[in-house]
Enzyme design. Structure first.
Site, PDB file in Angstrom:
ATOM      1  N   ARG A  71     -63.187 -52.438 151.864  1.00  0.00           N
ATOM      2  CA  ARG A  71     -61.998 -52.277 152.782  1.00  0.00           C
ATOM      3  C   ARG A  71     -62.119 -50.900 153.498  1.00  0.00           C
ATOM      4  O   ARG A  71     -61.559 -50.709 154.858  1.00  0.00           O
ATOM      5  CB  ARG A  71     -60.811 -52.022 151.885  1.00  0.00           C
ATOM      6  CG  ARG A  71     -60.247 -53.394 151.231  1.00  0.00           C
ATOM      7  CD  ARG A  71     -58.961 -53.185 150.441  1.00  0.00           C
ATOM      8  NE  ARG A  71     -58.606 -54.772 149.999  1.00  0.00           N
ATOM      9  CZ  ARG A  71     -57.448 -54.698 149.314  1.00  0.00           C
ATOM     10  NH1 ARG A  71     -56.758 -53.820 148.997  1.00  0.00           N
ATOM     11  NH2 ARG A  71     -57.138 -56.045 148.958  1.00  0.00           N
ATOM     12  N   GLY A 107     -52.871 -60.808 148.109  1.00  0.00           N
ATOM     13  CA  GLY A 107     -51.653 -61.435 148.154  1.00  0.00           C
ATOM     14  C   GLY A 107     -51.325 -61.684 149.722  1.00  0.00           C
ATOM     15  O   GLY A 107     -50.748 -62.583 149.884  1.00  0.00           O
ATOM     16  N   LYS A 114     -53.783 -68.076 138.539  1.00  0.00           N
ATOM     17  CA  LYS A 114     -52.248 -67.778 138.942  1.00  0.00           C
ATOM     18  C   LYS A 114     -51.516 -68.825 139.314  1.00  0.00           C
ATOM     19  O   LYS A 114     -51.097 -68.676 140.320  1.00  0.00           O
ATOM     20  CB  LYS A 114     -52.327 -66.549 139.977  1.00  0.00           C
ATOM     21  CG  LYS A 114     -52.902 -65.298 139.479  1.00  0.00           C
ATOM     22  CD  LYS A 114     -52.475 -64.183 140.252  1.00  0.00           C
ATOM     23  CE  LYS A 114     -53.277 -62.999 139.832  1.00  0.00           C
ATOM     24  NZ  LYS A 114     -53.376 -62.145 140.980  1.00  0.00           N
ATOM     25  N   GLY A 170     -58.517 -61.878 146.141  1.00  0.00           N
ATOM     26  CA  GLY A 170     -59.197 -60.710 145.668  1.00  0.00           C
ATOM     27  C   GLY A 170     -60.436 -60.859 144.799  1.00  0.00           C
ATOM     28  O   GLY A 170     -61.511 -60.554 145.018  1.00  0.00           O
TER      29      GLY A 170
END
Ligand code: ADP
Ligand code: 3PG
Ligand code: MG
Length: 390
Positions: free
Chosen positions: A35, A366, A201, A343
Site C-alpha cells: 500500500r 472491505g 466470512k 485482504g
C-alpha cells in the site's frame, strides 16, 4: 465522472493526499509495503507539479491511549523517505499549534506525514464519526484534497468523507486505477463471466454473493464459505464455520440460482481427502479436494472474465494451499482477465508467488467487497464532479 488530481493546478498549493497506510506492522516493522508503494505515483505527481504535500492516513484501530504505541505511522515516514529518496517531515500530533505551524512553513516540494488519523478516536471517536469540527480543521490545512486511499473509500470518516466537504477535491491515481480495472471486468460484456468465492466470512459477504450471482454466469464457491451451502443441502459438514444465522438466506440463493452455483465435491481433511458423502461431523474441510479442482477447472477454462474473492482453503498452511494455488494456476494458464479482491486473497497472491500474474489485484479488502456489491463507495461519491466548477 469524478475530478482527478490531473484536473487541478497544484503549483504552490498545499495538497492533502489521503492515503491508506493501514499496513500490517509488527513492532514497528512494516510486513507488507504494497500500500505504501501504491501511493507513490500520486505523491510524485503532486511533487512534480509544484505542490506542498500533506499526507493523512489511519493505521489499525485506536480506541484508548495504549493503542497509540503500536499504531504510529512513523515507520511509514521512514519507508516513504527510502522510496522517494527525500526527507519526509513527520507531525506526531494530529492537530494543534505545532502541526499548524509545520503546515505554514511548508515549501514547494516538502512532504509532511501527519500521525495516524485514528489517534483522534481516543477522545470521542472524532475521526471515525466524521466529526465536523475535525473535518473542517484538517481541511483548513490544505488548498486541495486528493483521495487516494482506495482501501478506505467505504469509510465515512473525517479524513475520507469529511475533508472534501470543505475543499476542492479529486481522486488520486490509485483510486482511479482500482475503479477502472474493477469496472473493466465487472461491466464488460464478454462471457462466460465467473465469480469465484472462498474464505470464511459468509455473514459479511452474503450481500456480495446476492449481487454477484445475478450478473455472473457461474458462481464457484470454495473455502469455508461453501460449508453453509453444503449444510443446507444436507451434508454432514462440521458446524464450526457454518453460519446458522444464514442457512435460510443461503437456501434462498441456492433455490433461486441452482443452475449457476457450483459447490465443492470433496475436501482435504486432516486425515486425507474425503468426498461429501464421506464427511462426518468431526471432519474439517481445510482445502478443496482434487475432484473439486477438476470441476472448477472445467468451469473456468472458457471464462473471459473472473472475479475472485477468498482463498479456497487455509492457504497459510502449506498442506492446505494447493486448492488456492491450483485455481490461481488455472486463471494464469488460460490467461483469464481476473480481478482479485480481499485482504487475505491479495496476501495469498503474494505468499504463494503469483505477484504480477493477474489483470488486477486490488489493494482493498472491505472497500472492494462493498464496491463489487454496490458499485459505489462513499469516499468517491463525495468527491467533486468533473462538470462542477472549482
Ligand atoms: P478475504 O480477506 O480475501 O476477503 P476472508 O477474510 O473471507 O478472505 O477469508 C480468508 C481466510 O479464510 C483465510 O485466513 C483462510 O485461512 C480462511 N479459510 C479459507 N478456507 C478455509 C477453510 N476451508 N477452513 C477454514 N478457514 C478457511
Ligand atoms: C482496510 O485495511 O481494509 C482499510 O485500511 C480499512 O481499514 P478499517 O477496516 O480499519 O477501516
Ligand atoms: Mg480477510
Amino acid at each position: 465522472m469524478k475530478k482527478t488530481i490531473r484536473d487541478y493546478d497544484l503549483n504552490g498549493k498545499r495538497v492533502i493526499i489521503r492515503c491508506d497506510y493501514n499496513v500490517p506492522m509488527d513492532n514497528g516493522i512494516i510486513l507488507d509495503d504494497t500500500r505504501v508503494r501504491a501511493s507513490i505515483r500520486t505523491i510524485s505527481y503532486a511533487l512534480n507539479n509544484g505542490a506542498k504535500v500533506i499526507l493523512l492516513s489511519h493505521l489499525g484501530r485506536v480506541k484508548e491511549s495504549k493503542d497509540k504505541d503500536c499504531n504510529s505511522l512513523y515507520p511509514v515516514a521512514e519507508l516513504l523517505s527510502n522510496l522517494l529518496k527525500r526527507k519526509i517531515l513527520f507531525s506526531p500530533s494530529t492537530r494543534g499549534k505545532e502541526l499548524t505551524e509545520m503546515v505554514n512553513n511548508l515549501k514547494t516540494g516538502d512532504i509532511l506525514l501527519i500521525e495516524n488519523t485514528r489517534f483522534e478516536d481516543i477522545d470521542g471517536n472524532k475521526e471515525s464519526n466524521c466529526d465536523e469540527e475535525l473535518s473542517k480543521y484538517w481541511a483548513s490545512l490544505g488548498d486541495i484534497f486528493i483521495n487516494d486511499a482506495y482501501a478506505s473509500c467505504h469509510r465515512n470518516h473525517a479524513s475520507v468523507t469529511g475533508i472534501p466537504k470543505y475543499l476542492p477535491s479529486g481522486i488520486g491515481f490509485l483510486v482511479e486505477r482500482e475503479i477502472k480495472k474493477i469496472d473493466n471486468v465487472l461491466m464488460s460484456n464478454t462471457h462466460p463471466f465467473i465469480t469465484v468465492l472462498g474464505g470464511k466470512k459468509i455473514d459479511d459477504k452474503l450481500g456480495l454473493i446476492e449481487s454477484l450471482v445475478k450478473i455472473s454466469d457461474k458462481l464457484l464457491i470454495g473455502g469455508a464459505m461453501s460449508f453453509t451451502f453444503l449444510k443446507v443441502l444436507g451434508y454432514d459438514i462440521n458446524d464450526d464455520l457454518v453460519s446458522m444465522d444464514n442457512l435460510i438466506n443461503c437456501k434462498k440463493v441456492l433455490d433461486d440460482y441452482k443452475d449457476k452455483i457450483v459447490l465443492p465435491l470433496d475436501f482435504v481433511c486432516e486425515d486425507g481427502n474425503k468426498e461429501l458423502d464421506e464427511l462426518n461431523k468431526n471432519d474439517k474441510g481445510m482445502d478443496i479436494g482434487p475432484k473439486t479442482i477438476r470441476l472448477f477447472r472445467k468451469e473456468l477454462k472458457d471464462a473471459k472474465r473472473v472475479i475472485l474473492n477468498g482463498p479456497m482453503g487455509i492457504f497459510e498452511d502449506k498442506r492446505y494451499a494447493k486448492g488456492t494455488r491450483k485455481i490461481f494456476n488455472i486463471l494464469g494458464e488460460y490467461k483469464i482477465k481476473t480481478v482479485i479482491g480481499g485482504g487475505d486473497s491479495a496476501s495469498a497472491v503474494n505468499k504463494l508467488g503469483y505477484d504480477g500474474m493477474f489483470y488486477h489485484v486490488s489493494t482493498g479488502g472491505g472497500a472492494t467487497m462493498k464496491y463489487l456489491e454496490e458499485r459505489k463507495l462513499e469516499g468517491i461519491e463525495v468527491i467533486d464532479d468533473a462538470k462542477k466548477q472549482n
